[in-house]
Design a protein around this motif. Structure first.
Motif, PDB file in Angstrom:
ATOM      1  N   ARG A 138      82.037   9.936  26.398  1.00 46.48           N
ATOM      2  CA  ARG A 138      81.482  10.233  27.272  1.00 46.48           C
ATOM      3  C   ARG A 138      80.726  11.374  27.628  1.00 46.48           C
ATOM      4  O   ARG A 138      79.501  11.986  26.975  1.00 46.48           O
ATOM      5  N   THR A 139      81.523  13.072  27.624  1.00 46.01           N
ATOM      6  CA  THR A 139      80.917  14.096  27.924  1.00 46.01           C
ATOM      7  C   THR A 139      80.500  13.934  26.330  1.00 46.01           C
ATOM      8  O   THR A 139      79.324  15.271  26.858  1.00 46.01           O
ATOM      9  N   ALA A 140      80.338  14.169  25.376  1.00 46.90           N
ATOM     10  CA  ALA A 140      80.329  14.276  24.275  1.00 46.90           C
ATOM     11  C   ALA A 140      78.470  13.788  23.619  1.00 46.90           C
ATOM     12  O   ALA A 140      77.928  14.582  23.579  1.00 46.90           O
ATOM     13  N   PHE A 141      78.831  12.558  24.213  1.00 47.11           N
ATOM     14  CA  PHE A 141      77.605  11.979  24.041  1.00 47.11           C
ATOM     15  C   PHE A 141      75.944  12.186  24.839  1.00 47.11           C
ATOM     16  O   PHE A 141      75.224  12.406  25.077  1.00 47.11           O
ATOM     17  N   TRP A 142      77.023  12.279  27.085  1.00 41.97           N
ATOM     18  CA  TRP A 142      75.904  13.379  27.725  1.00 41.97           C
ATOM     19  C   TRP A 142      75.781  14.673  27.310  1.00 41.97           C
ATOM     20  O   TRP A 142      74.101  14.835  27.614  1.00 41.97           O
ATOM     21  N   SER A 143      76.662  15.021  26.271  1.00 45.83           N
ATOM     22  CA  SER A 143      76.132  17.019  26.352  1.00 45.83           C
ATOM     23  C   SER A 143      74.801  16.603  25.457  1.00 45.83           C
ATOM     24  O   SER A 143      73.586  17.422  25.327  1.00 45.83           O
ATOM     25  N   ALA A 144      75.069  15.822  24.378  1.00 47.02           N
ATOM     26  CA  ALA A 144      74.338  15.359  23.332  1.00 47.02           C
ATOM     27  C   ALA A 144      73.038  15.097  23.889  1.00 47.02           C
ATOM     28  O   ALA A 144      71.746  15.220  22.852  1.00 47.02           O
ATOM     29  N   GLY A 145      72.720  14.156  24.543  1.00 48.80           N
ATOM     30  CA  GLY A 145      72.054  13.594  24.809  1.00 48.80           C
ATOM     31  C   GLY A 145      70.482  14.494  25.394  1.00 48.80           C
ATOM     32  O   GLY A 145      69.642  14.533  25.616  1.00 48.80           O
ATOM     33  N   LEU A 146      71.452  15.394  26.808  1.00 55.25           N
ATOM     34  CA  LEU A 146      70.538  16.281  27.224  1.00 55.25           C
ATOM     35  C   LEU A 146      70.088  17.184  26.091  1.00 55.25           C
ATOM     36  O   LEU A 146      68.915  17.405  26.388  1.00 55.25           O
ATOM     37  N   ILE A 147      70.803  18.026  25.078  1.00 56.54           N
ATOM     38  CA  ILE A 147      70.387  18.139  24.262  1.00 56.54           C
ATOM     39  C   ILE A 147      68.849  17.841  23.081  1.00 56.54           C
ATOM     40  O   ILE A 147      67.790  18.287  23.413  1.00 56.54           O
ATOM     41  N   CYS A 148      69.280  16.715  23.205  1.00 54.13           N
ATOM     42  CA  CYS A 148      67.987  15.726  22.981  1.00 54.13           C
ATOM     43  C   CYS A 148      66.737  15.351  23.167  1.00 54.13           C
ATOM     44  O   CYS A 148      65.328  15.335  23.330  1.00 54.13           O
ATOM     45  N   CYS A 149      67.312  15.068  24.832  1.00 57.36           N
ATOM     46  CA  CYS A 149      66.045  15.233  25.802  1.00 57.36           C
ATOM     47  C   CYS A 149      65.481  16.353  25.996  1.00 57.36           C
ATOM     48  O   CYS A 149      64.215  16.617  25.842  1.00 57.36           O
ATOM     49  N   VAL A 150      65.656  17.930  25.903  1.00 53.65           N
ATOM     50  CA  VAL A 150      64.676  18.744  25.829  1.00 53.65           C
ATOM     51  C   VAL A 150      64.157  19.123  25.139  1.00 53.65           C
ATOM     52  O   VAL A 150      63.473  19.387  24.838  1.00 53.65           O
ATOM     53  N   LEU A 151      65.156  18.284  23.662  1.00 50.34           N
ATOM     54  CA  LEU A 151      64.283  19.117  22.656  1.00 50.34           C
ATOM     55  C   LEU A 151      62.877  18.039  22.212  1.00 50.34           C
ATOM     56  O   LEU A 151      61.765  18.386  21.901  1.00 50.34           O
ATOM     57  N   ALA A 152      63.270  16.302  22.949  1.00 46.92           N
ATOM     58  CA  ALA A 152      62.347  16.338  22.544  1.00 46.92           C
ATOM     59  C   ALA A 152      61.102  16.002  24.074  1.00 46.92           C
ATOM     60  O   ALA A 152      59.771  15.726  23.149  1.00 46.92           O
ATOM     61  N   ALA A 153      61.403  16.935  24.692  1.00 46.61           N
ATOM     62  CA  ALA A 153      60.215  16.750  25.926  1.00 46.61           C
ATOM     63  C   ALA A 153      59.487  18.373  25.542  1.00 46.61           C
ATOM     64  O   ALA A 153      58.428  18.642  25.267  1.00 46.61           O
ATOM     65  N   LEU A 154      60.344  19.243  24.842  1.00 47.77           N
ATOM     66  CA  LEU A 154      59.381  20.542  24.144  1.00 47.77           C
ATOM     67  C   LEU A 154      58.390  19.737  23.335  1.00 47.77           C
ATOM     68  O   LEU A 154      57.167  20.199  22.874  1.00 47.77           O
ATOM     69  N   THR A 155      58.577  19.228  21.951  1.00 48.36           N
ATOM     70  CA  THR A 155      57.970  18.227  20.973  1.00 48.36           C
ATOM     71  C   THR A 155      56.316  17.336  21.538  1.00 48.36           C
ATOM     72  O   THR A 155      55.617  17.651  21.637  1.00 48.36           O
ATOM     73  N   SER A 156      57.014  16.456  22.961  1.00 47.38           N
ATOM     74  CA  SER A 156      55.747  15.926  23.216  1.00 47.38           C
ATOM     75  C   SER A 156      55.033  16.936  23.681  1.00 47.38           C
ATOM     76  O   SER A 156      53.641  16.542  23.615  1.00 47.38           O
ATOM     77  N   TYR A 157      55.457  17.637  24.756  1.00 45.10           N
ATOM     78  CA  TYR A 157      54.506  18.909  25.566  1.00 45.10           C
ATOM     79  C   TYR A 157      53.596  19.693  24.468  1.00 45.10           C
ATOM     80  O   TYR A 157      52.635  19.717  24.651  1.00 45.10           O
ATOM     81  N   ALA A 158      54.404  19.613  23.329  1.00 50.44           N
ATOM     82  CA  ALA A 158      53.769  21.101  22.339  1.00 50.44           C
ATOM     83  C   ALA A 158      52.821  19.483  21.628  1.00 50.44           C
ATOM     84  O   ALA A 158      51.155  20.537  21.185  1.00 50.44           O
ATOM     85  N   GLY A 159      52.699  18.061  21.174  1.00 52.04           N
ATOM     86  CA  GLY A 159      51.923  17.494  20.756  1.00 52.04           C
ATOM     87  C   GLY A 159      51.034  17.140  21.795  1.00 52.04           C
ATOM     88  O   GLY A 159      50.332  16.731  20.959  1.00 52.04           O
ATOM     89  N   ALA A 160      51.028  16.656  22.708  1.00 55.05           N
ATOM     90  CA  ALA A 160      50.230  17.063  24.136  1.00 55.05           C
ATOM     91  C   ALA A 160      49.208  18.163  23.739  1.00 55.05           C
ATOM     92  O   ALA A 160      47.725  17.956  23.631  1.00 55.05           O
ATOM     93  N   ARG A 161      49.474  19.013  24.219  1.00 58.52           N
ATOM     94  CA  ARG A 161      48.698  20.214  24.179  1.00 58.52           C
ATOM     95  C   ARG A 161      48.005  20.202  23.038  1.00 58.52           C
ATOM     96  O   ARG A 161      46.335  20.957  22.817  1.00 58.52           O
TER      97      ARG A 161
END
Length: 107
Positions: free
Chosen positions: A58-81
């Motif tokens: 559970r700890t590993a999943f939450w940590s990996a999910g948080l990392i992927c969420c940050v990467l996805a947010a940055l990628t989507s922001y760059a794509g939208a801009r």
């Protein structure tokens, strides 16, 4: 329907998406987040949970999910801009050869 088929065939592979065809950054964020966070979790969750046990998994999943969420947010922001898709952004950021490597790794 013919217009829809033409749109799919042409797309916006080699140019930025026109202003009138843009979706919201929120839509892009959820598409990228769903892909980045969902697929690895489905593919590896059973093996990880079996190896680590429930609490550590559970700890590993939450940590990996948080990392992927940050990467996805940055990628989507760059794509939208920039109004570029991921393939165009990788070519622009890494050059043609580097873009091919990125696209191959993501495929």
């Amino acid at each position: 329907m013919a217009e829809q088929e033409g749109f799919i065939a042409e797309g916006y592979v080699h140019e930025a998406v026109p202003e009138e065809k843009l979706g919201s950054a929120t839509e892009v964020f959820f598409i990228v987040t769903g892909t980045l966070c969902g697929l690895p979790a489905y593919a590896l969750s059973a093996q990880i949970a079996g190896s680590l046990g429930f609490e550590d998994a559970r700890t590993a999943f939450w940590s990996a999910g948080l990392i992927c969420c940050v990467l996805a947010a940055l990628t989507s922001y760059a794509g939208a801009r920039t109004r570029m898709n991921l393939a165009m952004m990788s070519d622009h950021a890494f050059g043609l050869a580097g873009g091919r490597v990125v696209k191959t790794l993501l495929a």
